[in-house]
Write a protein that holds these residues in place. Structure first.
Motif, PDB file in Angstrom:
ATOM      1  N   VAL A 265       0.795  -1.223   0.000  1.00 46.13           N
ATOM      2  CA  VAL A 265       0.000   0.000   0.000  1.00 46.13           C
ATOM      3  C   VAL A 265       0.832   1.280   0.000  1.00 46.13           C
ATOM      4  CG1 VAL A 265      -2.019  -1.086   1.038  1.00 46.13           C
ATOM      5  CG2 VAL A 265      -0.302  -0.032   2.511  1.00 46.13           C
TER       6      VAL A 265
ATOM      7  N   TRP B 248      -1.435   2.245  -3.280  1.00 48.64           N
ATOM      8  CA  TRP B 248      -1.616   3.625  -2.849  1.00 48.64           C
ATOM      9  C   TRP B 248      -2.148   4.428  -4.037  1.00 48.64           C
ATOM     10  CZ3 TRP B 248      -0.159   8.555  -4.099  1.00 48.64           C
ATOM     11  CH2 TRP B 248      -0.316   9.524  -3.116  1.00 48.64           C
TER      12      TRP B 248
ATOM     13  N   TYR C 212     -11.131   1.344   2.202  1.00 43.71           N
ATOM     14  CA  TYR C 212      -9.776   1.375   2.757  1.00 43.71           C
ATOM     15  C   TYR C 212      -8.786   1.889   1.713  1.00 43.71           C
ATOM     16  CZ  TYR C 212      -5.197  -0.197   4.224  1.00 43.71           C
ATOM     17  OH  TYR C 212      -3.856  -0.238   4.529  1.00 43.71           O
TER      18      TYR C 212
ATOM     19  N   LEU D 274      -6.231   5.705   1.537  1.00 41.62           N
ATOM     20  CA  LEU D 274      -4.771   5.689   1.620  1.00 41.62           C
ATOM     21  C   LEU D 274      -4.103   6.968   1.144  1.00 41.62           C
ATOM     22  CD1 LEU D 274      -4.052   2.058   0.405  1.00 41.62           C
ATOM     23  CD2 LEU D 274      -3.992   2.923   2.748  1.00 41.62           C
ATOM     24  N   ASP D 275      -4.674   7.624   0.149  1.00 42.22           N
ATOM     25  CA  ASP D 275      -4.016   8.807  -0.403  1.00 42.22           C
ATOM     26  C   ASP D 275      -4.706  10.107  -0.020  1.00 42.22           C
ATOM     27  OD1 ASP D 275      -6.273   8.532  -1.941  1.00 42.22           O
ATOM     28  OD2 ASP D 275      -5.249   8.748  -3.851  1.00 42.22           O
TER      29      ASP D 275
END
Length: 85
Positions: free
Chosen positions: A2, A14, A79, A83-84
């Motif tokens: 990730v 990601w 999820y 992440l970003d």
């Protein structure tokens, strides 16, 4: 993986939501099967892929069989989208 740019067996995840398909920087082992079915990893496209990778993109090298429960797929997509920021 990730982390941005941390390719492994597959491309890094990601920033995958909204990213062009087959475009993770530094990853060169794409099968070409995904490009035939979509251009961008939208939540809808991710949902179809996560449900049945080989059914949605015949010829994909992905060995993962999929997630049958829509709730599980929704959680994974949420999820990944987080992440970003």
């Amino acid at each position: 993986k990730v982390e941005q740019g941390a390719n492994g067996t597959g491309p890094y995840l990601w920033g995958v939501v909204g990213r062009a398909i087959d475009s993770a920087e530094g990853y060169a082992s794409y099968s070409g099967a995904l490009e035939k079915v979509a251009d961008v990893w939208t939540p809808e496209n991710l949902n179809h892929f996560l449900e049945n990778p080989k059914g949605w993109a015949p010829g994909t090298a992905m060995a993962f069989n999929g997630l049958p429960k829509v709730e599980d797929r929704a959680n994974v997509i949420a999820y990944l989208d987080s992440l970003d920021n």
